[in-house]
Scaffold this motif. Sequence first.
Motif, PDB file in Angstrom:
ATOM      1  N   VAL A   1      -9.203 -18.019 -22.287  1.00 18.05           N
ATOM      2  CA  VAL A   1      -7.823 -17.034 -22.363  1.00 18.05           C
ATOM      3  C   VAL A   1      -8.106 -17.922 -24.711  1.00 18.05           C
ATOM      4  O   VAL A   1      -7.782 -16.923 -25.251  1.00 18.05           O
TER       5      VAL A   1
ATOM      6  N   SER B   1      -0.690 -21.997 -14.868  1.00 13.69           N
ATOM      7  CA  SER B   1      -1.763 -20.507 -15.865  1.00 13.69           C
ATOM      8  C   SER B   1      -1.884 -21.355 -17.339  1.00 13.69           C
ATOM      9  O   SER B   1      -1.607 -21.246 -18.018  1.00 13.69           O
TER      10      SER B   1
ATOM     11  N   GLN C   1     -10.329 -15.006 -26.068  1.00 16.71           N
ATOM     12  CA  GLN C   1      -9.826 -13.418 -26.513  1.00 16.71           C
ATOM     13  C   GLN C   1      -8.872 -13.410 -27.081  1.00 16.71           C
ATOM     14  O   GLN C   1      -8.756 -12.505 -27.460  1.00 16.71           O
TER      15      GLN C   1
ATOM     16  N   ASP D   1      -2.966 -18.958 -18.427  1.00 11.30           N
ATOM     17  CA  ASP D   1      -2.646 -17.357 -19.092  1.00 11.30           C
ATOM     18  C   ASP D   1      -1.178 -17.243 -19.967  1.00 11.30           C
ATOM     19  O   ASP D   1      -0.754 -16.269 -20.797  1.00 11.30           O
ATOM     20  N   GLU D   2      -0.543 -18.575 -19.773  1.00  7.11           N
ATOM     21  CA  GLU D   2       1.024 -18.547 -20.728  1.00  7.11           C
ATOM     22  C   GLU D   2       0.610 -18.820 -21.949  1.00  7.11           C
ATOM     23  O   GLU D   2       1.882 -19.278 -22.743  1.00  7.11           O
TER      24      GLU D   2
ATOM     25  N   TRP E   1     -11.646 -21.324 -17.110  1.00  5.61           N
ATOM     26  CA  TRP E   1     -10.317 -20.586 -17.578  1.00  5.61           C
ATOM     27  C   TRP E   1      -9.209 -20.578 -18.818  1.00  5.61           C
ATOM     28  O   TRP E   1      -9.476 -19.507 -19.759  1.00  5.61           O
TER      29      TRP E   1
END
Length: 317
Positions: A26, A98, A29, A100-101, A22
Motif C-alpha cells: 500500500v 485492512s 502504491q 488498504d484504509e 500488505w
Amino acid sequence: MDISIVVPLYNEEESLPELTDWIAKVMTQHHFTYELLYVDDGSTDNSWAIIEDLRRENDHVKGIKFRRNYGKSAALNVAFDAAQGDVVITMDADLQDSPDEIPELYRKIKEEKYDLVSGWKKKRYDPITKTIPTKLFNAATRKMSGIQLNDFNCGLKAYRNDVVKTIEVYGEMHRYIPVIAKWAGFKNIGEQVVEHRARKYGVTKFGMSRFINGFLDLLSIFFVGKFGKRPMHFFGSMGVLSFLLGTLIALYMIGVKLYHIAANTPYKREITDQPMFYIALVAIILGSQLFLTGFVAELVTRNAPERNQYLIEKEIL
C-alpha cells in the motif's frame, strides 16, 4: 516522513509477515514515506524473532519489545513517543484491520484537517456476546463525552503527530483515546467506515473482564478530565450539599420539639428515637468527610508539578 504505522501486538507470529508485506504494498502504491513500528507487548511466541527478520528484509520496520505484558495502552504510549511521521496510524496485528484504509485516513488528516480520525467497523465479524456490550459502551461513551463516534474502541485510527505527542495513554485508556484527545483540546474528531475482516490467525486476547474495566475507565477519565485540576469543585460541592441537608433535617426536628414544649403538647418520641435523626447525622458526617476529601485533594493538586501545565497551540510574543 509521511506516516508512522503503529502496531501493538501480543503473540501474533503468524500474521506479521503477511501484514508487513500488505502495508509495504500500500505504501509503495501511494508513494508514502513511512515507518512501521511494531510494539511487542511481552509475547511468549516467536513474534520478536520474526520482527527482527522483517527488519533485515525491510528498512522501514522498527520494533520495541517489552520485558513482560503491560497492556495495549502502554504499548501505544511508548510507540507514540517514538513515532516520527506527520500522521500516526494505529492498527491491530491480527489482520482484522485492512491496510488498504490507510490512504483515506491519511487524506482526512492532511486535507480535511482532522486532529483524529477513528475507524468504524460498521459490519463486524465478532460474536454477539462481544458486539452487544460494545454497542452499549459506545452509547454510554457518546453520552458522557459528547463525541459522536460509533466505534470508540476500533484499533484503526489516524492522528496528527502533535496529538500523540500531547496525550498520555495509561491503564486501559486505549479504548477512550478520542475522549483523552478532546480533553487535551483536540476537538476536530472524525470517523471513517472501515472494513472489519474475520480473524485469520490466533485467538482474541481480550476477555469479558474488559467490559467491566472499560466502564470503570470511562468513569475515571470523565472525572479526571473534568475535575482533575479542581477536585474541590466536586467533593466540596457534594460535601456542602450533604452537610446542609443533614443540618436542615436536624434543625427541623429540634424546631418541632421546641414547638411541642412551648405549646405544652405531648411529644411522642425523643429526637434520638426517630430514623430521621440518624439520616441527618449520616448526612452531616458524610458532608464533612467529602469536604475534607476535597480540601486534601486540592492541596495535593496544588503541589503537583504539572498543576500549571497547559497546552499552548500558538504564541505571538
